[in-house]
Design a protein around this motif. Structure first.
Motif, short mmCIF file in Angstrom:
data_model
loop_
_atom_site.label_atom_id
_atom_site.label_comp_id
_atom_site.label_asym_id
_atom_site.label_seq_id
_atom_site.Cartn_x
_atom_site.Cartn_y
_atom_site.Cartn_z
N SER A 1 0.82 -1.21 0.00
CA SER A 1 0.00 0.00 0.00
C SER A 1 0.86 1.27 0.00
N ILE B 1 -0.16 3.88 1.46
CA ILE B 1 -0.49 4.55 2.72
C ILE B 1 0.63 4.32 3.72
N ASP C 1 -2.41 9.86 5.52
CA ASP C 1 -2.75 9.23 4.24
C ASP C 1 -4.10 8.50 4.29
N LEU C 2 -4.65 8.32 5.49
CA LEU C 2 -5.92 7.61 5.64
C LEU C 2 -7.11 8.49 5.30
N LYS D 1 -10.20 7.73 2.86
CA LYS D 1 -10.07 6.33 2.45
C LYS D 1 -11.18 5.45 3.04
N LYS D 2 -11.26 4.23 2.52
CA LYS D 2 -12.22 3.24 3.03
C LYS D 2 -11.56 2.48 4.19
N ALA E 1 -13.11 9.85 6.08
CA ALA E 1 -13.02 8.40 5.92
C ALA E 1 -14.40 7.77 5.75
N TYR F 1 -11.19 -2.75 1.57
CA TYR F 1 -10.85 -1.58 2.38
C TYR F 1 -9.43 -1.14 2.06
N ASP F 2 -9.17 0.15 2.31
CA ASP F 2 -7.81 0.65 2.15
C ASP F 2 -6.98 0.38 3.40
#
Length: 259
Positions: free
Chosen positions: A135, A137, A142-143, A146-147, A166, A186-187
């Motif tokens: 990733s 991230i 970086d979150l 994101k998912k 998020a 999910y990320d």
């Protein structure tokens, strides 16, 4: 404490039947001590705190700790006995509040919205983000947008929701989150540090260095059940002063708590 018969209740993935809650007692040992049976609720999907082995036995740090408390909580007048009850994590507090079980031992971290009695902390921890090994991230920043996913009812859910923009999903069983992360649903997922490190051992994931929330682990009981928590704290004090405490925190990769 009065004896209470637990109703037959269907829970996520398990059924608890005919259990006795709230410190059921009445029997006596050969030396005349009162026997108090304490019903413990746990969600065994959170290694290294608790999980099931191939035979269906509950294993992990919390399980080993309770084995120690089985003796450490005993007094000159009382012998404590423990019985485990499996259920989804988000059901534990409601079952405690309904007098169906006495204690929650399942890697609990403090949340003021949880209306329960809290023991003294027994380990230190944090909520952290876990991502796939490749990733892009690399930090909590970086979150954003994101998912994210976390276990329903856990403080990881609140930590995830604190991330700006998020999209947060929840699951009842924490073990379902990691395959979903691998599949790209999910990320990132937000879990307890020790749990994150346990899963990261296989090399498929990386744990972000910076935590989203620093915490401690506790045992919980029904609000007002101060006598039981007092007994638990006395047992925890002996446990945390023992060589077994360091052995077990090292074995399971948990952080020892220092007041």
């Amino acid at each position: 404490m009065k004896t209470k018969k637990l109703l037959t209740i269907a829970l996520t993935g398990v059924v608890a039947v005919g259990l006795v809650g709230c410190g059921a007692s009445g029997d006596k040992t050969s030396n005349g001590k009162k026997v108090v049976t304490v019903e413990i609720a746990t969600s065994p999907d959170y290694p290294p705190y608790e999980s099931l082995d191939k035979k269906g036995n509950i294993v992990g740090f919390d399980a080993d700790m309770v084995k120690y408390l089985d003796k450490a909580m005993d007094t000159k007048d009382t012998d404590y006995k423990f019985h485990w009850n499996q259920m989804s994590f988000d059901n534990i507090i409601s079952q405690i509040q309904a007098d169906q079980v006495d204690l929650g031992v399942s890697g609990f971290t403090y949340d003021k919205k949880r209306k329960v009695e809290w023991s003294n902390p027994y380990t230190a921890t944090a909520q952290v983000a876990v991502v796939a090994k490749n990733s892009a991230i690399n930090s909590p920043k970086d979150l954003e947008g994101k998912k994210l996913a976390a276990q329903a009812g856990a403080t990881g859910e609140e930590a995830a929701k604190s991330v700006k923009g998020a999209q947060v999903s929840t699951v009842k069983n924490a073990q379902q989150i990691f395959p979903a992360l691998t599949a790209g649903q999910y990320d990132a997922i937000i879990v307890d540090l020790a749990v994150a490190n346990e899963y990261a051992k296989n090399g498929a994931y990386k744990v972000l260095d910076q935590s989203l929330l620093d915490e401690k682990n506790y045992i919980i009981a029904k609000q007002g059940n101060k006598d039981l928590i007092k007994a638990v704290n006395a047992g925890l004090k002996k446990f945390m002063a023992s060589d077994d405490y360091k052995t077990l925190t090292d074995k399971y990769g948990l952080k020892a708590y220092k007041a």
